[in-house]
Enzyme design. Structure first.
Site, PDB file in Angstrom:
ATOM      1  N   TYR A 177     -42.723 -42.256 -47.064  1.00 38.13           N
ATOM      2  CA  TYR A 177     -41.963 -41.089 -46.630  1.00 38.13           C
ATOM      3  C   TYR A 177     -41.154 -40.469 -47.757  1.00 38.13           C
ATOM      4  CZ  TYR A 177     -43.224 -42.704 -42.043  1.00 38.13           C
ATOM      5  OH  TYR A 177     -43.935 -43.097 -40.950  1.00 38.13           O
ATOM      6  N   HIS A 227     -39.919 -36.975 -41.505  1.00 42.81           N
ATOM      7  CA  HIS A 227     -39.126 -38.168 -41.179  1.00 42.81           C
ATOM      8  C   HIS A 227     -37.628 -37.893 -41.274  1.00 42.81           C
ATOM      9  CE1 HIS A 227     -39.237 -42.636 -40.583  1.00 42.81           C
ATOM     10  NE2 HIS A 227     -40.410 -42.314 -40.105  1.00 42.81           N
TER      11      HIS A 227
HETATM   12 MG    MG Z   1     -42.897 -39.919 -37.426  1.00 43.44          MG
END
Ligand code: MG
Length: 419
Positions: A177, A227
């Protein structure tokens, strides 16, 4: 029920038969197991009818033991002896019984019981849960899976290999992420942590998405998960910047605390927006649905309390033209994935299902776990949720008690960031 008469003890025969039909909760058990990286919490609800039980997902992998205690010490004493058929009433009473409510630990605990009661009702009816919801509107659920890599070429290679396996929807990330850490400007003696630079992330992801879009056939749908890691105004800019790539959706561009900014994003871009895996409370999704500020609801079904509330969210969203995309990572148990799939094949406003490509040991541990064929996830037609657990095998994979690292996310200067 017709009145029949009285027996020798003076009891109504009809009433006696009706009482015999009531199946009650006799025990609530928690099974912890960790076949992969995620600690899974499974609930088994046993009943007064020999051999009849249900399974549910209560997985909150970062707070496993808190959920276990909530079930064993608080919900179980309340539930013993209750009528298994009264799912809605038990859900409502479980939610208010602790007075304070809508938190992630309690919601997951309630979900474990709720899904198990739907499983039991399906077994009693001899029907899959999707039949109880209203029946199928589709044969299978299209899924999206995750491609990753350390640079744009590696991401494109990974995505291409997924396309060759039959997937038509691919979520593209680079370096998990957080994006690349190399070259990050940090102060001396930085503390341990999972470092993340929001500004370089935005630049690197645009470069990656541009490259991948150019490599894959135009018919392959791309998704990306922010995220919740960007500052709100940077999320506005990012959603605008990715618009030319026509994503299937941009996932969680904002943190739950910042949902007031969706209006700003919506006014400036047609990038489809998906939101909700961290939501617990109807107050979080209601304004986004009624004001049509998002395109997909993607709550974690156990995190909002199970099938009972998820069914309501799906119907509520449907009336506003918003589709479902239930959270489906490795920290949803296979039982939870089965529950997602029953909702998926029933909901008229189904959009897409996230899928995590489980290891073979999970198929052994959870007989009946759905499988993907050519990009579609197919339910079986067994009564209930159609999935079991091999407890002996589950016991061979005990949960660890580590302090989670990936959620200790830091900005370049060392300050805490949202994971
Ligand atoms: Mg997600």
């Amino acid at each position: 029920m017709a009145y029949v008469g009285v027996d020798s003890a003076g009891h109504s025969v009809a009433n006696r038969n009706m009482m015999a039909d009531v199946v009650t909760i006799s025990d609530v058990q928690v099974i912890l197991t960790q076949p992969g990286s995620s600690r899974l919490v499974i609930v088994r609800v046993l009943t007064s009818e020999p051999g009849l039980y249900g399974l549910g997902c209560a997985t909150f992998t970062q707070r496993t033991f808190a959920v276990q205690a909530a079930i064993e010490r608080h919900l179980k004493p309340f539930l013993i002896g209750r009528d298994v058929d009264r799912i809605e009433e038990l859900w409502q009473m479980s939610m208010v019984h602790g007075y304070w409510r809508n938190g992630p630990v309690l919601n997951n605990a309630i979900s474990g019981v709720d899904q198990a009661l739907w499983d039991i009702k399906g077994k009693r009816a001899g029907m899959p849960v999707y039949q109880l919801l209203g029946g199928k509107v589709r044969e299978a659920a299209a899924v999206y899976v995750h491609a990753d890599g350390s640079d744009p070429q590696a991401v494109a290679d990974d995505a291409q290999s997924l396309v060759e396996q039959g997937y038509r929807h691919v979520r593209v990330q680079m370096g998990g992420y957080g994006g690349p850490v190399s070259g990050m400007h940090r102060p001396k003696d930085p503390p341990d942590g999972n470092y993340f630079d929001p500004r370089s992330y935005s630049r690197a992801m645009l470069e990656m998405i541009d490259h991948v879009r150019g490599r894959l056939d135009v018919s392959i749908e791309l998704l990306h998960d922010v995220h919740e890691r960007l500052h709100p105004i940077d999320a506005v800019q990012f959603a605008k910047d990715v618009e030319p790539y026509r994503l299937f959706f941009l996932e969680d561009p904002l943190a739950p605390e910042d949902i007031g900014w969706f209006n700003t994003i919506r006014q400036q871009t047609a990038t489809p927006l998906a939101m909700g895996e961290l939501f617990n409370n109807p107050h979080e999704w209601r304004p986004l649905i009624t004001r049509q500020l998002i395109d997909f609801v993607r709550m974690h079904v156990s995190q909002i309390g199970g099938i009972t509330p998820a069914r309501k969210v799906a119907e509520f969203a449907d009336t506003f033209g918003i589709r479902t995309a239930w959270h489906g990572p490795s920290d949803t148990s296979p039982i939870g994935h089965a529950a997602n799939l029953h909702l998926d094949v029933w909901a008229p406003n189904f959009g897409i299902q996230e899928w995590y490509r489980p290891a073979e040991v999970e198929y052994e541990m959870f007989p009946g776990m759905p499988r993907v064929e050519d990009g579609y996830l197919y339910p079986n037609d067994q009564p209930g949720l159609g999935i079991e657990i091999d407890e002996g095998l589950a016991a061979k994979f005990p949960v660890d008690e580590i302090v989670e690292q990936w959620t200790q996310t830091r900005l370049p200067d060392g300050g805490p960031a949202r994971p």
